[in-house]
Design a protein around this motif. Structure first.
Motif, PDB file in Angstrom:
ATOM      1  N   CYS A 177      42.518  32.699  36.092  1.00 25.76           N
ATOM      2  CA  CYS A 177      42.813  33.743  37.069  1.00 25.76           C
ATOM      3  C   CYS A 177      43.979  34.600  36.583  1.00 25.76           C
ATOM      4  O   CYS A 177      44.904  34.097  35.933  1.00 25.76           O
ATOM      5  N   GLN A 179      46.428  38.224  37.940  1.00 25.68           N
ATOM      6  CA  GLN A 179      46.722  39.141  39.024  1.00 25.68           C
ATOM      7  C   GLN A 179      46.186  40.531  38.710  1.00 25.68           C
ATOM      8  O   GLN A 179      46.216  40.982  37.571  1.00 25.68           O
ATOM      9  N   ASN A 245      38.630  39.708  43.261  1.00 24.69           N
ATOM     10  CA  ASN A 245      38.822  39.345  44.657  1.00 24.69           C
ATOM     11  C   ASN A 245      39.792  40.351  45.269  1.00 24.69           C
ATOM     12  O   ASN A 245      40.996  40.329  44.994  1.00 24.69           O
ATOM     13  N   GLU A 247      40.807  40.783  48.399  1.00 27.66           N
ATOM     14  CA  GLU A 247      41.767  40.257  49.370  1.00 27.66           C
ATOM     15  C   GLU A 247      42.994  39.678  48.683  1.00 27.66           C
ATOM     16  O   GLU A 247      44.122  39.842  49.161  1.00 27.66           O
ATOM     17  N   GLU A 248      42.782  38.977  47.560  1.00 25.92           N
ATOM     18  CA  GLU A 248      43.891  38.338  46.847  1.00 25.92           C
ATOM     19  C   GLU A 248      44.411  39.207  45.704  1.00 25.92           C
ATOM     20  O   GLU A 248      45.407  38.844  45.065  1.00 25.92           O
ATOM     21  N   ASP A 249      43.742  40.322  45.458  1.00 27.69           N
ATOM     22  CA  ASP A 249      44.087  41.205  44.341  1.00 27.69           C
ATOM     23  C   ASP A 249      44.212  40.416  43.039  1.00 27.69           C
ATOM     24  O   ASP A 249      45.223  40.451  42.348  1.00 27.69           O
ATOM     25  N   SER A 250      43.155  39.660  42.750  1.00 26.65           N
ATOM     26  CA  SER A 250      43.147  38.838  41.544  1.00 26.65           C
ATOM     27  C   SER A 250      41.750  38.849  40.927  1.00 26.65           C
ATOM     28  O   SER A 250      40.755  39.078  41.619  1.00 26.65           O
ATOM     29  N   THR A 252      39.047  36.607  38.687  1.00 30.74           N
ATOM     30  CA  THR A 252      38.662  35.301  38.158  1.00 30.74           C
ATOM     31  C   THR A 252      37.844  35.499  36.892  1.00 30.74           C
ATOM     32  O   THR A 252      36.937  36.335  36.855  1.00 30.74           O
TER      33      THR A 252
END
Length: 264
Positions: A177, A179, A245, A247-250, A252
């Motif tokens: 993962c 950011q 993602n 929502e998480e600003d990440s 995968t």
């Protein structure tokens, strides 16, 4: 007499050297996971899950719960050894294994966790009562950074399947993962970097029409021996997937050999 004495000393030294060398070669066996782990290192990407899974089918032999329990015990013993052990280690190490038995079907499941409740490995042996001559052997090994221990278990798994006379399919995956997000061009650079590190090349790319931020690259490398054939008949044994993602600003990243067929 002196010559004979010299021969005895020489023979003793030869046997001792062979004995020590044999253990040393065992301890320095090919590290497939280590090679792959080095190849998939990318800037800013942290791997939080490494998994080696096996699946195999045993056909022609009637399965019994007693037989499955015995195989489960063999697995617990095999995976109790650590990197400090040599091939000749016969010590019984502590191994807190949780074992459950199936009632409706002939089945056994062995699950082992570490002190932090992180799953270390799971073994499931199962046969449906309607088809008792077909048994399914599924094993999953989990790790994070201890690649040496995971490779040791991987080698032990092959020996177990060989002992059980089951030919397994192997799947290796690295889930990481980072950011923020990556553009498609940045993802392509990363995918090409991984394949270059693996001395291979990208063979195909897939982008869903409804998810342009989700890209999957397929490639082939000789650094990993197993492979499948794609829809064009070409060899492929590497899958590199990116999914963002919001929502998480990440983002995968999943890198798998030869492919990954589960949601992530």
């Amino acid at each position: 007499m002196r010559l004979s004495h010299c021969k005895v000393i020489l023979l003793t030294l030869l046997l001792s050297t062979t004995y020590i060398l044999g253990i040393d070669l065992y301890d320095q066996k090919a590290n497939t996971l280590g090679t792959l782990y080095e190849a998939v290192q990318l800037p800013g990407l942290t791997y939080n899950q490494i998994e080696v899974s096996f699946s195999g089918i045993n056909e022609g032999q009637v399965a019994s719960l007693k037989d499955f329990v015995q195989k489960g015990a063999e697995a617990i013993t095999a995976f109790s050894h650590g990197e400090e052990c040599s091939k000749l280690c016969t010590q019984l190490h502590d191994n807190d294994a949780q074992t459950s038995l199936g009632k409706e079907d002939s089945a056994i499941k062995v699950h082992v966790e570490d002190e932090q409740k992180h799953s270390l490995y799971e073994l499931e042996l199962k046969a449906n009562k309607k088809t008792p001559t077909t048994s399914f052997y599924v094993l999953k090994l989990h790790g994070t950074e201890d690649i040496g221990q995971l490779e040791l278990w991987r080698q032990a798994a092959f020996k177990l399947y060989d002992k059980w006379r089951v030919s397994p399919s192997e799947y290796i995956s690295f889930k990481g993962c980072l950011q923020g997000t990556l553009s498609v061009s940045e993802q392509e650079v990363w995918a090409n970097t991984v394949m270059k590190n693996l001395h291979g090349e990208i063979t195909d790319t897939y982008i869903p029409t409804d998810r342009e931020d989700m890209v999957t690259y397929y490639g082939y490398t000789k650094d990993y021996k197993d492979f499948i054939r794609d829809h064009r008949g070409q060899k492929a044994n590497t899958q590199i997937s990116f999914i963002y993602n919001e929502e998480e600003d990440s983002t995968t990243c999943m890198i798998a050999f030869p492919f990954y067929n589960e949601p992530f």
